[in-house]
Scaffold this active site. Structure first.
Site, PDB file in Angstrom:
ATOM      1  CE  LYS A 115      -4.535   0.984   0.431  1.00 49.03           C
ATOM      2  NZ  LYS A 115      -5.629   0.194  -0.133  1.00 49.03           N
TER       3      LYS A 115
ATOM      4  CB  VAL B 111     -17.232   1.761  -1.952  1.00 44.31           C
ATOM      5  CG1 VAL B 111     -17.852   0.480  -1.730  1.00 44.31           C
ATOM      6  CG2 VAL B 111     -15.895   1.508  -2.703  1.00 44.31           C
TER       7      VAL B 111
END
Length: 371
Positions: free
Chosen positions: A93, A197
């Site tokens: 990440k 989302v």
């Protein structure tokens, strides 16, 4: 000009970087480009199963130390997520430090792309909070290891679509496990965060006949939902949402740490299943949820639809193939609940055991092949 010696790297920071109590990280890269103002952290947790894939978060952190810690936690989560998704990829990440509305420029993203490229494919990036498909198109001009690009540039487009679809599959599995029926019809679902989302998740829930309650710190995100779906109810904040009377499912879909001592005590829902990463604020929260009779669907399992989508770009993107893989999140979630029951542990611990075994097996296979 003299060279200044760095003397303020404390034992605490070094301990954070190595995180030995969590198995450690293979590599952590601190990136700085003075010309563009880029300050970034790329954390590679594991490449046991393959190159480390994970998005780039662009966020105004309170401190550089907070940014490093977020990169470490998020990259570790990606190792587990990719292992459970069966992608043949490790976990990594990145975070870019700063307010994207203020400092994000094309030149800064290009500089970041050069840092990604310098890792030679050990880290593959994608979108996350604060970065978008258009940003990955820019990053990809400097590196072949950028996914989540636009279809016009050979990518899969917005990965939020399958992220939401996967969370919905996790909810269906949770309903099957707890109530014996894989539908949300007639259930009251609270969604905290209806941005990238969350708004897609709301669509799935409404189509399945659920009653939906939402909240978001951005008024425009709430307004977009209410204008399209006036039957949806909005509440002031997350604190009000988790206390909603008759709530069946709570879906954290914003930033991490949503499940802490206070929220777990106040939750009225009997299922937690959402898109946010790192929902458990600290170790032990998973047991507190179980003790209260709340079924927790591990975040990195149910929100894997997005990484399934962007990972497919590495092989030539096919949406139907990705959706078929994301549909299997339903079965994987049920597998975790069954393992939790058989081992007498919370679902989060069961998911960790399965993922850790897969990574350990991969490392052993590599060692055997090398010997």
């Amino acid at each position: 000009m003299g060279v200044t010696t760095v003397t303020e790297m404390t034992d605490g920071v070094l301990h954070t970087l190595f995180r030995t109590e969590q198995g450690g990280h293979e590599q952590v890269v601190l990136c700085q480009d003075r010309a563009t103002g880029l300050k970034a952290v790329i954390a590679i947790h594991s490449t046991a199963l393959g190159p480390a894939l994970g998005g780039t978060r662009f966020h105004a952190y309170a401190s550089d130390e907070e940014a490093v810690l977020d990169a470490l936690n998020l990259s570790r989560g990606m190792s587990y997520k990719n292992a459970m998704a069966g992608l043949g990829l490790g976990g990594g990440k990145a975070v870019i430090i700063g307010d994207p509305d203020v400092i994000k420029t094309e030149e800064l993203l290009l500089a970041y792309g050069r840092f990604v490229e310098s890792l030679g494919g050990r880290y593959v990036t994608a979108c996350d909070v604060g970065t978008y498909v258009a940003d990955m198109d820019v990053v990809a001009r400097e590196t072949r290891w950028a996914t989540g690009r636009s279809p016009e540039n050979g990518g899969a487009g917005d990965s939020s679509v399958l992220t939401a679809f996967g969370v919905f599959q996790g909810m269906r599995a949770s309903a099957q496990h707890l109530w014996g029926d894989p539908t949300l019809r007639g259930r009251k679902v609270g969604v905290a965060g209806v941005g990238k989302v969350g708004h897609y998740l709301v669509e799935h829930l409404l189509e399945d006949g659920a009653e939906v309650v939402i909240t978001d710190v951005r008024e425009d995100s709430v307004r977009r939902i209410l204008e399209k779906h006036p039957q949806v109810v909005a509440v002031a904040d997350t604190d009000a949402l988790i206390r909603t009377e008759g709530l069946d499912i709570y879906a954290p879909c914003a930033l991490g740490g949503a499940l802490n001592d206070d929220t777990v005590r106040a939750l009225t829902a009997t299922i937690v299943c959402g898109a946010a990463n790192n929902q458990l604020a600290h170790p032990g929260i998973e047991k507190d949820l179980a003790d209260r009779g709340i079924l927790y669907a591990p975040d990195y399992v149910v929100n894997a639809g997005g990484v399934i989508q962007v990972a497919d770009e590495l092989h030539g993107f096919d949406f139907d193939r990705c959706k078929a893989k994301a549909t299997k999140i339903f079965d994987t979630t049920l597998e975790i609940f069954a393992r939790a029951k058989s081992d007498g542990i919370p679902p989060a611990a069961a998911a960790d055991r399965i993922a850790e075994q897969r990574m350990a097996d991969a490392r052993a296979a590599k060692a055997a092949k090398a010997s």
